[in-house]
Design a protein around this motif. Structure first.
Motif, PDB file in Angstrom:
ATOM      1  N   SER A  35       1.347  -3.170  10.028  1.00  0.00           N
ATOM      2  CA  SER A  35       0.648  -2.205  10.874  1.00  0.00           C
ATOM      3  C   SER A  35      -0.752  -1.987  10.332  1.00  0.00           C
ATOM      4  O   SER A  35      -1.007  -2.167   9.147  1.00  0.00           O
ATOM      5  CB  SER A  35       1.419  -0.883  10.894  1.00  0.00           C
ATOM      6  OG  SER A  35       0.670   0.143  11.515  1.00  0.00           O
ATOM      7  N   ARG A  36      -1.644  -1.580  11.217  1.00  0.00           N
ATOM      8  CA  ARG A  36      -2.986  -1.173  10.802  1.00  0.00           C
ATOM      9  C   ARG A  36      -3.034   0.311  10.459  1.00  0.00           C
ATOM     10  O   ARG A  36      -4.061   0.806  10.010  1.00  0.00           O
ATOM     11  CB  ARG A  36      -3.989  -1.438  11.934  1.00  0.00           C
ATOM     12  CG  ARG A  36      -4.151  -2.896  12.284  1.00  0.00           C
ATOM     13  CD  ARG A  36      -5.119  -3.067  13.449  1.00  0.00           C
ATOM     14  NE  ARG A  36      -5.241  -4.466  13.829  1.00  0.00           N
ATOM     15  CZ  ARG A  36      -6.098  -5.326  13.304  1.00  0.00           C
ATOM     16  NH1 ARG A  36      -6.937  -4.901  12.383  1.00  0.00           N
ATOM     17  NH2 ARG A  36      -6.130  -6.575  13.698  1.00  0.00           N
ATOM     18  N   ARG A  37      -1.952   1.020  10.692  1.00  0.00           N
ATOM     19  CA  ARG A  37      -1.929   2.473  10.497  1.00  0.00           C
ATOM     20  C   ARG A  37      -1.394   2.815   9.109  1.00  0.00           C
ATOM     21  O   ARG A  37      -0.306   2.388   8.738  1.00  0.00           O
ATOM     22  CB  ARG A  37      -1.070   3.143  11.564  1.00  0.00           C
ATOM     23  CG  ARG A  37      -1.448   2.796  12.990  1.00  0.00           C
ATOM     24  CD  ARG A  37      -0.708   3.672  13.990  1.00  0.00           C
ATOM     25  NE  ARG A  37       0.704   3.797  13.662  1.00  0.00           N
ATOM     26  CZ  ARG A  37       1.489   4.745  14.177  1.00  0.00           C
ATOM     27  NH1 ARG A  37       0.973   5.657  14.999  1.00  0.00           N
ATOM     28  NH2 ARG A  37       2.770   4.796  13.866  1.00  0.00           N
ATOM     29  N   SER A  38      -2.136   3.626   8.385  1.00  0.00           N
ATOM     30  CA  SER A  38      -1.719   3.975   7.028  1.00  0.00           C
ATOM     31  C   SER A  38      -0.396   4.746   7.033  1.00  0.00           C
ATOM     32  O   SER A  38       0.386   4.635   6.080  1.00  0.00           O
ATOM     33  CB  SER A  38      -2.807   4.791   6.337  1.00  0.00           C
ATOM     34  OG  SER A  38      -3.074   5.987   7.053  1.00  0.00           O
ATOM     35  N   TYR A  78      -3.150 -10.775   8.581  1.00  0.00           N
ATOM     36  CA  TYR A  78      -3.887  -9.999   9.575  1.00  0.00           C
ATOM     37  C   TYR A  78      -5.063  -9.327   8.882  1.00  0.00           C
ATOM     38  O   TYR A  78      -4.924  -8.879   7.738  1.00  0.00           O
ATOM     39  CB  TYR A  78      -2.968  -8.942  10.193  1.00  0.00           C
ATOM     40  CG  TYR A  78      -1.614  -9.482  10.587  1.00  0.00           C
ATOM     41  CD1 TYR A  78      -0.559  -9.469   9.674  1.00  0.00           C
ATOM     42  CD2 TYR A  78      -1.396 -10.030  11.842  1.00  0.00           C
ATOM     43  CE1 TYR A  78       0.677  -9.997  10.005  1.00  0.00           C
ATOM     44  CE2 TYR A  78      -0.161 -10.550  12.188  1.00  0.00           C
ATOM     45  CZ  TYR A  78       0.876 -10.531  11.277  1.00  0.00           C
ATOM     46  OH  TYR A  78       2.097 -11.050  11.613  1.00  0.00           O
ATOM     47  N   TYR A  79      -6.191  -9.266   9.577  1.00  0.00           N
ATOM     48  CA  TYR A  79      -7.409  -8.745   8.962  1.00  0.00           C
ATOM     49  C   TYR A  79      -8.151  -7.809   9.889  1.00  0.00           C
ATOM     50  O   TYR A  79      -8.136  -7.969  11.120  1.00  0.00           O
ATOM     51  CB  TYR A  79      -8.340  -9.896   8.591  1.00  0.00           C
ATOM     52  CG  TYR A  79      -7.753 -10.847   7.568  1.00  0.00           C
ATOM     53  CD1 TYR A  79      -7.083 -11.999   7.964  1.00  0.00           C
ATOM     54  CD2 TYR A  79      -7.849 -10.567   6.209  1.00  0.00           C
ATOM     55  CE1 TYR A  79      -6.528 -12.852   7.025  1.00  0.00           C
ATOM     56  CE2 TYR A  79      -7.299 -11.417   5.261  1.00  0.00           C
ATOM     57  CZ  TYR A  79      -6.636 -12.556   5.680  1.00  0.00           C
ATOM     58  OH  TYR A  79      -6.079 -13.402   4.742  1.00  0.00           O
ATOM     59  N   ALA A  80      -8.840  -6.852   9.279  1.00  0.00           N
ATOM     60  CA  ALA A  80      -9.810  -6.066  10.029  1.00  0.00           C
ATOM     61  C   ALA A  80     -10.979  -6.971  10.389  1.00  0.00           C
ATOM     62  O   ALA A  80     -11.328  -7.898   9.638  1.00  0.00           O
ATOM     63  CB  ALA A  80     -10.301  -4.895   9.177  1.00  0.00           C
ATOM     64  N   ASP A  81     -11.601  -6.702  11.522  1.00  0.00           N
ATOM     65  CA  ASP A  81     -12.728  -7.544  11.950  1.00  0.00           C
ATOM     66  C   ASP A  81     -13.854  -7.549  10.925  1.00  0.00           C
ATOM     67  O   ASP A  81     -14.541  -8.567  10.758  1.00  0.00           O
ATOM     68  CB  ASP A  81     -13.258  -7.036  13.296  1.00  0.00           C
ATOM     69  CG  ASP A  81     -12.310  -7.341  14.444  1.00  0.00           C
ATOM     70  OD1 ASP A  81     -12.466  -6.698  15.504  1.00  0.00           O
ATOM     71  OD2 ASP A  81     -11.415  -8.199  14.287  1.00  0.00           O
ATOM     72  N   SER A  82     -14.010  -6.445  10.214  1.00  0.00           N
ATOM     73  CA  SER A  82     -15.127  -6.321   9.276  1.00  0.00           C
ATOM     74  C   SER A  82     -14.995  -7.232   8.065  1.00  0.00           C
ATOM     75  O   SER A  82     -15.985  -7.497   7.372  1.00  0.00           O
ATOM     76  CB  SER A  82     -15.248  -4.874   8.813  1.00  0.00           C
ATOM     77  OG  SER A  82     -14.049  -4.442   8.201  1.00  0.00           O
ATOM     78  N   ARG A 114      -8.693   0.598   2.350  1.00  0.00           N
ATOM     79  CA  ARG A 114      -9.787   1.059   1.508  1.00  0.00           C
ATOM     80  C   ARG A 114     -10.312   2.389   2.031  1.00  0.00           C
ATOM     81  O   ARG A 114     -10.160   2.706   3.212  1.00  0.00           O
ATOM     82  CB  ARG A 114     -10.905   0.019   1.450  1.00  0.00           C
ATOM     83  CG  ARG A 114     -11.638  -0.211   2.773  1.00  0.00           C
ATOM     84  CD  ARG A 114     -12.618  -1.367   2.622  1.00  0.00           C
ATOM     85  NE  ARG A 114     -13.361  -1.599   3.861  1.00  0.00           N
ATOM     86  CZ  ARG A 114     -14.191  -2.623   4.043  1.00  0.00           C
ATOM     87  NH1 ARG A 114     -14.384  -3.512   3.065  1.00  0.00           N
ATOM     88  NH2 ARG A 114     -14.830  -2.741   5.187  1.00  0.00           N
ATOM     89  N   GLN A 115     -10.905   3.134   1.118  1.00  0.00           N
ATOM     90  CA  GLN A 115     -11.477   4.425   1.490  1.00  0.00           C
ATOM     91  C   GLN A 115     -12.792   4.613   0.757  1.00  0.00           C
ATOM     92  O   GLN A 115     -12.830   4.638  -0.482  1.00  0.00           O
ATOM     93  CB  GLN A 115     -10.518   5.563   1.158  1.00  0.00           C
ATOM     94  CG  GLN A 115     -10.967   6.909   1.683  1.00  0.00           C
ATOM     95  CD  GLN A 115      -9.872   7.942   1.665  1.00  0.00           C
ATOM     96  OE1 GLN A 115      -8.872   7.811   0.954  1.00  0.00           O
ATOM     97  NE2 GLN A 115     -10.023   8.988   2.452  1.00  0.00           N
ATOM     98  N   ALA A 116     -13.853   4.739   1.525  1.00  0.00           N
ATOM     99  CA  ALA A 116     -15.186   5.004   0.986  1.00  0.00           C
ATOM    100  C   ALA A 116     -15.408   6.519   0.961  1.00  0.00           C
ATOM    101  O   ALA A 116     -14.773   7.253   1.721  1.00  0.00           O
ATOM    102  CB  ALA A 116     -16.238   4.323   1.852  1.00  0.00           C
ATOM    103  N   PHE A 136      -7.762   0.249   7.386  1.00  0.00           N
ATOM    104  CA  PHE A 136      -7.026  -0.992   7.199  1.00  0.00           C
ATOM    105  C   PHE A 136      -7.969  -2.123   6.822  1.00  0.00           C
ATOM    106  O   PHE A 136      -9.062  -2.241   7.376  1.00  0.00           O
ATOM    107  CB  PHE A 136      -6.292  -1.332   8.499  1.00  0.00           C
ATOM    108  CG  PHE A 136      -5.656  -2.687   8.530  1.00  0.00           C
ATOM    109  CD1 PHE A 136      -6.258  -3.729   9.229  1.00  0.00           C
ATOM    110  CD2 PHE A 136      -4.470  -2.928   7.868  1.00  0.00           C
ATOM    111  CE1 PHE A 136      -5.685  -4.979   9.267  1.00  0.00           C
ATOM    112  CE2 PHE A 136      -3.881  -4.181   7.901  1.00  0.00           C
ATOM    113  CZ  PHE A 136      -4.488  -5.209   8.605  1.00  0.00           C
ATOM    114  N   VAL A 137      -7.502  -2.959   5.886  1.00  0.00           N
ATOM    115  CA  VAL A 137      -8.285  -4.131   5.487  1.00  0.00           C
ATOM    116  C   VAL A 137      -7.537  -5.416   5.847  1.00  0.00           C
ATOM    117  O   VAL A 137      -8.073  -6.284   6.522  1.00  0.00           O
ATOM    118  CB  VAL A 137      -8.581  -4.113   3.982  1.00  0.00           C
ATOM    119  CG1 VAL A 137      -9.281  -5.398   3.553  1.00  0.00           C
ATOM    120  CG2 VAL A 137      -9.423  -2.895   3.616  1.00  0.00           C
TER     121      VAL A 137
END
Length: 125
Positions: A106-109, A59-63, A38-40, A47-48
């Motif tokens: 991966s968490r990297r775009s 796998y999830y982002a902590d948020s 996502r991008q605000a 990463f989401v």
């Protein structure tokens, strides 16, 4: 040519839910891990969530952990993001993406080589 098409975004009140879908075409969907980012406004893409090719591993982002759930239906070439207990800080354009490296998530775009056009999610307070 790989195509990813997101849908399901919209405006929702805080505490509400939305389900995003991402329909894939153009290559063997089941061979690849998939991710949601996502991008605000004014922020970098983040990463989401991600899911393995079989759907076994997620796998999830902590948020978003505990509030969002990623899943996939390989028969329909579709990946989903169920978003519950939404907060105003979840407001962003949400993108699905296909891994460049098969089943390696991966968490990297930069590790994803195909992207959808994005769908807007707005959470009002």
């Amino acid at each position: 040519q790989v195509q990813l098409v997101e849908s399901g975004g919209g405006l929702v009140q805080a505490g509400g839910s939305l389900r995003l879908s991402c329909a894939a075409s153009g290559r063997t969907f089941t061979n690849y891990a998939m991710g949601w980012f996502r991008q605000a406004p004014g922020k970098e893409r983040e990463f989401v969530a991600a899911i393995s090719w079989s759907g076994t591993n997620t796998y999830y982002a902590d948020s978003v952990k505990g509030r969002f759930a990623i899943s996939r239906d390989n028969a329909k070439n579709t990946v989903y993001l169920q978003m519950n207990s939404l907060k105003p800080e979840d407001t962003a354009v949400y993108y699905c993406a296909s891994s460049s490296y098969g089943n390696n998530w991966s968490r990297r775009s930069q590790d994803y080589n195909y992207w959808g056009q994005g769908t807007q999610v707005t959470v009002s307070s």
